[in-house]
Scaffold this active site. Structure first.
Site, PDB file in Angstrom:
ATOM      1  N   SER A 258     -33.665  45.252  29.919  1.00  0.00           N
ATOM      2  CA  SER A 258     -33.286  44.973  28.537  1.00  0.00           C
ATOM      3  C   SER A 258     -31.995  44.161  28.546  1.00  0.00           C
ATOM      4  CB  SER A 258     -33.071  46.278  27.779  1.00  0.00           C
ATOM      5  OG  SER A 258     -31.874  46.882  28.240  1.00  0.00           O
ATOM      6  N   LYS A 259     -31.572  43.791  27.347  1.00  0.00           N
ATOM      7  CA  LYS A 259     -30.377  42.946  27.178  1.00  0.00           C
ATOM      8  C   LYS A 259     -29.151  43.527  27.896  1.00  0.00           C
ATOM      9  CE  LYS A 259     -31.316  39.500  24.162  1.00  0.00           C
ATOM     10  NZ  LYS A 259     -31.235  38.154  24.622  1.00  0.00           N
TER      11      LYS A 259
END
Ligand code: GLU
Length: 481
Positions: A258-259
């Site tokens: 994820s980010k």
């Protein structure tokens, strides 16, 4: 069906191209490069709320940037090519309806008019009982007349596929080997809605069949969909493709990428100045490990070495640091003129002649890990940088920083600094000022570059030359006091 191998990448155009999706596309491509065959780009746009034409363009741009090419499907926003089209699902609705009618008339599917509230009650009951939810089968018992009446009244419906209870669904996975699911866990699943738009599991089977797909290579997130699709293949009597489910891509801490772990969009790496060749090479290692253990490989080498059977089934870690290391290696190997072509635009905001820029770009090359660092790295050469606040704090914590600088000035006045003698000259100043290690390097770095961090001194100082180093140290020494 012919012997030719046909694979497809079937993204939904709902936003940017995630690294995980790009890896799926890449492995389809590598598979075809190894065994021969056709690669198809199909757009799965049945989620009308989230699908956008811009996202189709992003998909095409992303794949092209990564260096993939394909034989059929979408090549641009409204550009389709190939004999098995149309290649986006919303243009294929009549095909799905034809096959839906077939299933209904074979009594392998049925209309279900249950409302969302009714389904929710069933779902809550399952939650209470601690069992996985399965549709209770109420509408399976409707008579023909009841169905006709409800249809005539235009009641909203879904079409459910009839799943035989308690049987094993088996298929072979090229990555995971034999996979089995019991239909107990499945229940009669929805394949279409009254608006005429099919559900993924149904559309994908019709498309893969009509497009004569022989190998379905996709993410592990679809593994639980595959038994449903196998049941549909069997119901239609379609020839089954081979399947391969690629492991999920994880961040360095082994949680889903994820980010938090860095950029997850492929094109974000283009924006940061990563080389597509490095990205291609690094991404080929996400799940596949070459038998010879050599990770940096040309495309040709990857094509010949890659084998889908060698792809592992545990999660693959996307490690931005390792990618950056590899990108650095690739940049260092670029021929001078190619490197300059990539790098020059990053100095567009500086009004200096090209020759001057080229000179600086070559000086900083060893420190460039990705191209968007260039203006920062080059700034050492473009201006005498005033000491920033952080560096000034560090400076004030060092004993006799000014004396160290004066010693280094003296040494440089007597010697022209080069790559070869750089270390020796710094050490000489250390001896004079009686300091070592950080107490020696940090004042020099700060007085010359103005900052606490940056390219190695062994790169910066010889590139500036003794006179420029002295000028900067004298200026900063005055200002910092
Ligand atoms: N549209 C699906 C996705 O983007 C494709 C799944 C498949 O390859 O079957 O995940």
């Amino acid at each position: 069906m012919t012997d030719a191998k046909r694979v497809r990448f079937a993204p939904s155009p709902t936003g940017y191209m995630h690294i995980g999706n790009a890896r799926t596309a890449l492995f389809n491509y590598l598979f075809v490069k190894k065994v021969g065959g056709q690669f198809i780009l199909r757009i799965e746009d049945t989620d009308q709320e989230r699908s956008t034409p811009e996202a189709v363009k992003v998909i095409v741009d992303s794949l092209k940037w990564l260096g993939l090419d394909w034989n059929e499907g979408y090549f641009g926003l409204n550009e389709e090519k190939g004999d098995f089209g149309p290649y986006s699902q919303m243009k294929r609705l009549s095909m799905y309806n034809e096959y839906l009618d077939k299933l209904l008339s074979l009594k392998k599917a049925y209309y279900c008019f249950c409302t969302e509230e009714e389904i929710e009650i069933e779902r809550q009951q399952a939650v209470k009982a601690g069992t996985p939810y399965k549709y209770g089968g109420k509408c399976k018992k409707l008579s023909e007349t009841e169905i006709k009446e409800k249809l005539a009244k235009k009641e909203r419906f879904v079409v459910r596929f009839t799943v035989t209870e308690n049987t094993l669904v088996k298929f072979n996975d090229m990555v995971r080997g034999a996979v089995e699911f019991n239909t107990k866990e499945i229940g009669d699943f929805v394949i279409a809605r009254s608006d005429g738009v099919p559900i993924y599991n149904f559309a994908v089977v019709i498309d893969d069949h009509l497009m004569e797909i022989t190998h379905v290579i996709r993410g592990e997130d679809h593994l639980s969909n595959t038994p449903r699709q196998v049941l549909l293949y069997e119901a239609f009597g379609f020839e089954m493709p081979e399947f391969a489910h690629l492991s999920m891509i994880l961040g360095a801490d082994r949680s889903k990428l994820s980010k938090r772990h860095g950029e997850t969009s492929l094109l974000a790496y283009r924006a940061k100045g990563y080389l597509p060749e490095a990205m291609f090479n690094y991404m080929s290692l996400l799940g596949w490990y070459p038998k010879d253990g050599v990770e940096i490989k040309s495309k040709e080498e990857i094509f010949t070495n890659f084998d889908i059977k060698d792809v592992g089934h545990s999660g693959s870690i996307f490690d931005e640091k390792k990618l950056t290391w590899m990108n650095h290696e690739y940049i260092q190997k670029l021929p001078e003129e190619v490197y300059l072509k990539y790098a020059l635009p990053y100095l567009n905001n500086i009004s200096k002649p090209d020759n001057w820029k080229k000179d600086v770009l070559l000086k900083i090359k060893t420190g460039v890990k990705h191209f968007d660092q260039i203006s920062e790295l080059a700034s050492i050469y473009t201006e005498v940088k005033a000491v920033d606040e952080k560096a000034a704090n560090v400076w004030s914590g060092i004993n006799n920083a000014a004396a160290t600088i004066n010693a280094f000035i003296e040494v440089l006045k007597a010697n022209e600094i080069t790559k070869e003698n750089c270390k020796v000259l710094i050490a000489e100043a250390g001896k004079k000022a009686n300091v070592k290690g950080k107490d020696l390097f940090m004042p020099i770095r700060i007085a010359i570059t103005g900052a606490e961090h940056g390219d190695e001194l062994a790169n910066v100082l010889p590139a500036l030359g003794s006179a420029e180093c002295i000028r900067r140290m004298e200026t900063n020494l005055k200002n910092i006091k």
